[in-house]
Design an enzyme around this catalytic site. Structure first.
Site, PDB file in Angstrom:
ATOM      1  CD  GLU A 199      65.816  53.252  55.813  1.00  0.00           C
ATOM      2  OE1 GLU A 199      65.827  54.487  55.965  1.00  0.00           O
ATOM      3  OE2 GLU A 199      66.531  52.668  54.979  1.00  0.00           O
ATOM      4  CG  ASP A 278      72.211  59.732  54.264  1.00  0.00           C
ATOM      5  OD1 ASP A 278      73.166  59.630  53.475  1.00  0.00           O
ATOM      6  OD2 ASP A 278      71.472  58.781  54.564  1.00  0.00           O
TER       7      ASP A 278
END
Length: 337
Positions: A199, A278
């Site tokens: 990431e 999220d």
């Protein structure tokens, strides 16, 4: 039928969802009042205004602050069920959710409180919403190996309720190799293994996750594209990548969704899925990720269908369960032609 409408009705699974990251400001305030917890915001609007991140660490700081309102079994049930209601509205049929026990046990919340509360929410989701789910325990990579081993030990009474272990939190400076031994121990207990890699961290972290952690699924994996050999390896193994477009945008992993790597991943034959990560913090649940990415990069209906099929194929469901879901996708696609 428009592509947006098609996405809305498309059966899908979500494989990259941090349950603490689905804590919407409204529920945060409700739980703060219920539990007598003081939070550093005076309104829902103030919380939303704080969701302006420049990097992963900025997000994590507010993420951990928000988790302070989660204290009791009922809190974790309410958190989980609120997510499943949103997921069901997006036609998510199955979700494999991450939770971070160390975020809670370090505050004095018992492991039993966390797990039993989440399981309560998961059972309600299956009975009331028809959404199946699995639970994945994540280790916080900014903490040390001993803390991860202690967490795994504390979770042993619930081994039959856990699908696997994962690795999340601050990636840079905390390579997968740091957790090789605890992942080996988890594998020996029969748990699946997944890890965030590539990431913000380099392609080398993806290679470590494959070679040292022996992962069954790769979370994010964007930076794998920087290494042609790694791409070939991921393609050959059909390793599932759980990609999170709106998360990538919000955390500045990509500057613009129009430059997101998913089209190139698909072109190179990688087993890509789309997920919300999220969603309370990043401004979108799973259908928002499908729609906004499709609009930005011009995904076709066939590509969207492939991504949804990948989400079931990459899940930890049984082969028979996967077959049922994939058949539903095929039937839906045929009806919508």
């Amino acid at each position: 039928m428009s592509l947006d409408a098609y996405i809305a009705g498309l059966p899908k699974a979500e494989l990259h969802l941090h349950i603490e990251g689905s804590l919407e400001p409204e529920l945060m305030f409700e739980l703060a009042r219920r539990n007598g917890v003081t939070i550093p915001y005076d309104s829902v609007e103030a919380v939303r205004a704080a969701y302006d991140f420049s990097n992963l660490q900025d997000f994590l700081d507010i993420y951990y602050a928000g988790a302070a309102v989660l204290l009791h079994r009922k809190d974790f049930e309410d958190l989980a069920f609120a997510y499943f209601q949103r997921a069901a509205a997006d036609n998510v049929r199955h979700a494999e959710i991450f939770f971070d026990p160390q975020t809670h046990t370090e505050r004095g919340v018992a492991m039993a409180t966390v797990i039993e509360g989440l399981l309560d929410g998961m059972r309600r989701a299956e009975s009331e919403l028809g959404v199946s789910s699995k639970l994945i325990l994540c280790f916080l990579r900014h903490l040390d190996e001993d803390a991860a081993f202690a967490t795994l030990k504390a979770a042993e009474p619930w081994l039959d309720k856990l699908a696997g272990v994962g690795l999340d939190s601050s990636e840079v400076g905390h390579p997968p190799s740091k957790f090789q031994r605890v992942f080996n121990a988890a594998g020996a207990l029969g748990l699946k293994r997944v890890a965030h890699a590539g990431e913000e961290g380099p392609p080398a972290y993806v290679a470590e996750a494959l070679d040292l952690l022996h992962i069954d699924r790769l979370d994010h994996g964007n930076r794998s594209l920087e290494d042609a050999g790694l791409v070939a390896r991921l393609k050959a193994s059909q390793m599932t990548l759980t990609v999170c477009p709106l998360s990538n945008l919000k955390l500045c992993v990509v500057d613009d969704l129009k430059g997101h790597p998913v089209p190139e991943m698909l072109r190179q034959g990688l087993h890509v899925t789309l997920n919300s990560d999220d969603p309370a913090y990043f401004g979108g649940y799973v259908n928002d990720n499908y729609r906004r990415l499709a609009e930005a990069v011009g995904l076709t209906r066939d590509q969207v269908t492939t991504i949804a099929r990948n989400s079931f194929e990459g899940s930890f469901l049984t082969a028979a369960e996967k077959t049922v879901h994939i058949a539903e996708i095929a039937a839906y696609s045929a009806r919508s032609a």
